[in-house]
Design a protein around this motif. Structure first.
Motif, PDB file in Angstrom:
ATOM      1  N   ARG A  88      -7.005   7.565  11.473  1.00  0.00           N
ATOM      2  CA  ARG A  88      -7.438   6.889  10.251  1.00  0.00           C
ATOM      3  C   ARG A  88      -6.390   5.843   9.914  1.00  0.00           C
ATOM      4  N   GLN A  89      -6.829   4.701   9.402  1.00  0.00           N
ATOM      5  CA  GLN A  89      -5.875   3.682   8.976  1.00  0.00           C
ATOM      6  C   GLN A  89      -6.321   3.039   7.680  1.00  0.00           C
ATOM      7  N   THR A  90      -5.343   2.530   6.948  1.00  0.00           N
ATOM      8  CA  THR A  90      -5.579   1.834   5.687  1.00  0.00           C
ATOM      9  C   THR A  90      -4.872   0.493   5.762  1.00  0.00           C
ATOM     10  N   LEU A  91      -5.576  -0.536   5.365  1.00  0.00           N
ATOM     11  CA  LEU A  91      -4.991  -1.873   5.333  1.00  0.00           C
ATOM     12  C   LEU A  91      -5.104  -2.399   3.912  1.00  0.00           C
ATOM     13  N   SER A  92      -3.978  -2.843   3.388  1.00  0.00           N
ATOM     14  CA  SER A  92      -3.941  -3.416   2.043  1.00  0.00           C
ATOM     15  C   SER A  92      -3.193  -4.736   2.111  1.00  0.00           C
ATOM     16  N   THR A  93      -3.797  -5.768   1.550  1.00  0.00           N
ATOM     17  CA  THR A  93      -3.161  -7.081   1.543  1.00  0.00           C
ATOM     18  C   THR A  93      -2.573  -7.336   0.165  1.00  0.00           C
ATOM     19  N   LEU A  94      -1.286  -7.582   0.148  1.00  0.00           N
ATOM     20  CA  LEU A  94      -0.592  -7.901  -1.092  1.00  0.00           C
ATOM     21  C   LEU A  94      -0.508  -9.422  -1.198  1.00  0.00           C
ATOM     22  N   CYS A  95      -1.218  -9.967  -2.167  1.00  0.00           N
ATOM     23  CA  CYS A  95      -1.214 -11.418  -2.374  1.00  0.00           C
ATOM     24  C   CYS A  95      -0.279 -11.755  -3.519  1.00  0.00           C
ATOM     25  N   MET A  96       0.633 -12.627  -3.272  1.00  0.00           N
ATOM     26  CA  MET A  96       1.572 -13.049  -4.304  1.00  0.00           C
ATOM     27  C   MET A  96       0.987 -14.240  -5.059  1.00  0.00           C
ATOM     28  N   SER A  97       1.182 -14.244  -6.344  1.00  0.00           N
ATOM     29  CA  SER A  97       0.674 -15.346  -7.157  1.00  0.00           C
ATOM     30  C   SER A  97       1.770 -16.387  -7.373  1.00  0.00           C
ATOM     31  N   GLU A  98       1.390 -17.468  -7.974  1.00  0.00           N
ATOM     32  CA  GLU A  98       2.356 -18.523  -8.276  1.00  0.00           C
ATOM     33  C   GLU A  98       3.373 -18.047  -9.311  1.00  0.00           C
ATOM     34  N   THR A  99       2.982 -17.121 -10.158  1.00  0.00           N
ATOM     35  CA  THR A  99       3.875 -16.605 -11.189  1.00  0.00           C
ATOM     36  C   THR A  99       4.527 -15.298 -10.735  1.00  0.00           C
ATOM     37  N   CYS A 100       4.798 -15.203  -9.480  1.00  0.00           N
ATOM     38  CA  CYS A 100       5.373 -13.999  -8.873  1.00  0.00           C
ATOM     39  C   CYS A 100       6.769 -13.718  -9.434  1.00  0.00           C
ATOM     40  N   GLN A 101       7.029 -12.444  -9.701  1.00  0.00           N
ATOM     41  CA  GLN A 101       8.352 -12.041 -10.159  1.00  0.00           C
ATOM     42  C   GLN A 101       9.261 -11.843  -8.953  1.00  0.00           C
ATOM     43  N   ASP A 102      10.535 -11.646  -9.223  1.00  0.00           N
ATOM     44  CA  ASP A 102      11.488 -11.463  -8.136  1.00  0.00           C
ATOM     45  C   ASP A 102      11.217 -10.203  -7.326  1.00  0.00           C
ATOM     46  N   LYS A 103      10.785  -9.138  -8.001  1.00  0.00           N
ATOM     47  CA  LYS A 103      10.522  -7.870  -7.321  1.00  0.00           C
ATOM     48  C   LYS A 103       9.074  -7.474  -7.522  1.00  0.00           C
ATOM     49  N   THR A 104       8.470  -6.928  -6.480  1.00  0.00           N
ATOM     50  CA  THR A 104       7.103  -6.437  -6.566  1.00  0.00           C
ATOM     51  C   THR A 104       7.056  -5.040  -5.968  1.00  0.00           C
ATOM     52  N   PHE A 105       6.278  -4.154  -6.606  1.00  0.00           N
ATOM     53  CA  PHE A 105       6.118  -2.785  -6.136  1.00  0.00           C
ATOM     54  C   PHE A 105       4.641  -2.497  -5.910  1.00  0.00           C
ATOM     55  N   LYS A 106       4.344  -1.630  -4.940  1.00  0.00           N
ATOM     56  CA  LYS A 106       2.962  -1.234  -4.666  1.00  0.00           C
ATOM     57  C   LYS A 106       2.964   0.194  -4.143  1.00  0.00           C
ATOM     58  N   THR A 107       1.992   0.996  -4.595  1.00  0.00           N
ATOM     59  CA  THR A 107       1.823   2.369  -4.131  1.00  0.00           C
ATOM     60  C   THR A 107       0.483   2.484  -3.416  1.00  0.00           C
ATOM     61  N   LEU A 108       0.493   3.106  -2.244  1.00  0.00           N
ATOM     62  CA  LEU A 108      -0.744   3.347  -1.499  1.00  0.00           C
ATOM     63  C   LEU A 108      -0.905   4.839  -1.269  1.00  0.00           C
ATOM     64  N   LEU A 109      -2.120   5.330  -1.481  1.00  0.00           N
ATOM     65  CA  LEU A 109      -2.453   6.727  -1.235  1.00  0.00           C
ATOM     66  C   LEU A 109      -3.505   6.773  -0.142  1.00  0.00           C
ATOM     67  N   HIS A 110      -3.263   7.592   0.855  1.00  0.00           N
ATOM     68  CA  HIS A 110      -4.114   7.693   2.037  1.00  0.00           C
ATOM     69  C   HIS A 110      -4.619   9.130   2.118  1.00  0.00           C
ATOM     70  N   LEU A 111      -5.953   9.341   2.099  1.00  0.00           N
ATOM     71  CA  LEU A 111      -6.548  10.668   2.188  1.00  0.00           C
ATOM     72  C   LEU A 111      -7.432  10.751   3.426  1.00  0.00           C
ATOM     73  N   HIS A 112      -7.411  11.912   4.085  1.00  0.00           N
ATOM     74  CA  HIS A 112      -8.230  12.084   5.283  1.00  0.00           C
ATOM     75  C   HIS A 112      -8.536  13.567   5.466  1.00  0.00           C
ATOM     76  N   MET A 113      -9.810  13.895   5.655  1.00  0.00           N
ATOM     77  CA  MET A 113     -10.199  15.272   5.937  1.00  0.00           C
ATOM     78  C   MET A 113     -10.734  15.316   7.358  1.00  0.00           C
ATOM     79  N   THR A 114     -10.203  16.251   8.166  1.00  0.00           N
ATOM     80  CA  THR A 114     -10.593  16.315   9.573  1.00  0.00           C
ATOM     81  C   THR A 114     -10.391  17.720  10.124  1.00  0.00           C
ATOM     82  N   HIS A 115     -11.064  17.993  11.212  1.00  0.00           N
ATOM     83  CA  HIS A 115     -10.868  19.262  11.916  1.00  0.00           C
ATOM     84  C   HIS A 115      -9.681  19.093  12.868  1.00  0.00           C
TER      85      HIS A 115
END
Length: 152
Positions: A88-115
């Motif tokens: 399983r894979q997750t792809l997330s694109t973080l787009c920076m805006s023109e008013t971007c701050q010096d630091k940016t944070f992002k949290t990703l949660l990945h769930l998968h149910m399988t045998h």
């Protein structure tokens, strides 16, 4: 801490793991760095090894930190591997805006149910491990596995 308390009281079938993960030098594969819970699952340095066949819920929460503002988008890819193959894979694109701050944070949660079968190996890779925030939020980067039934 909250997840650990919930995991201990969850109605699972005996097999559970909840480990803190961190990036490693020169590798896209995450390391398991601190044992929180490891019951009926073998917890190695970069993978979890299943000891009991069954239906499993696998979850991975990762926090990212971008210290510098970028004008171009950044693609973050999390791959959940079973026996070194992408399950399983997750792809997330973080787009920076023109008013971007010096630091940016992002949290990703990945769930998968399988045998999963006995001796199946679970690991996680990142395409940009250098952005994993293991400095200010080291305890919030986790890989967890819960067994819910004996089979499908």
């Amino acid at each position: 801490e909250d997840y650990l308390r919930i995991l201990r009281s969850a109605p699972h079938k005996g097999a559970a793991a909840y480990m803190r993960v961190s990036s490693t030098v020169n590798s896209s594969r995450l390391s398991l760095v601190e044992k929180g819970v490891c019951e009926s699952i073998q917890c190695k340095s970069q993978e979890l090894v299943i000891r009991e066949q069954g239906l499993y819920l696998i979850f991975c929460q990762l926090n990212f930190h971008f210290p510098k503002c970028s004008k171009s988008p950044i693609d973050l890819k999390i791959e959940l591997l079973v026996n070194d193959r992408v399950d399983r894979q997750t792809l997330s694109t973080l787009c920076m805006s023109e008013t971007c701050q010096d630091k940016t944070f992002k949290t990703l949660l990945h769930l998968h149910m399988t045998h999963l079968n006995v001796q199946d190996r679970i690991s996680v890779t990142l395409n940009h491990p250098e952005f994993l925030n293991d400095v200010s939020l080291p305890n919030e980067n986790v890989l967890g596995v819960l067994r819910y039934s004996d089979g499908m």
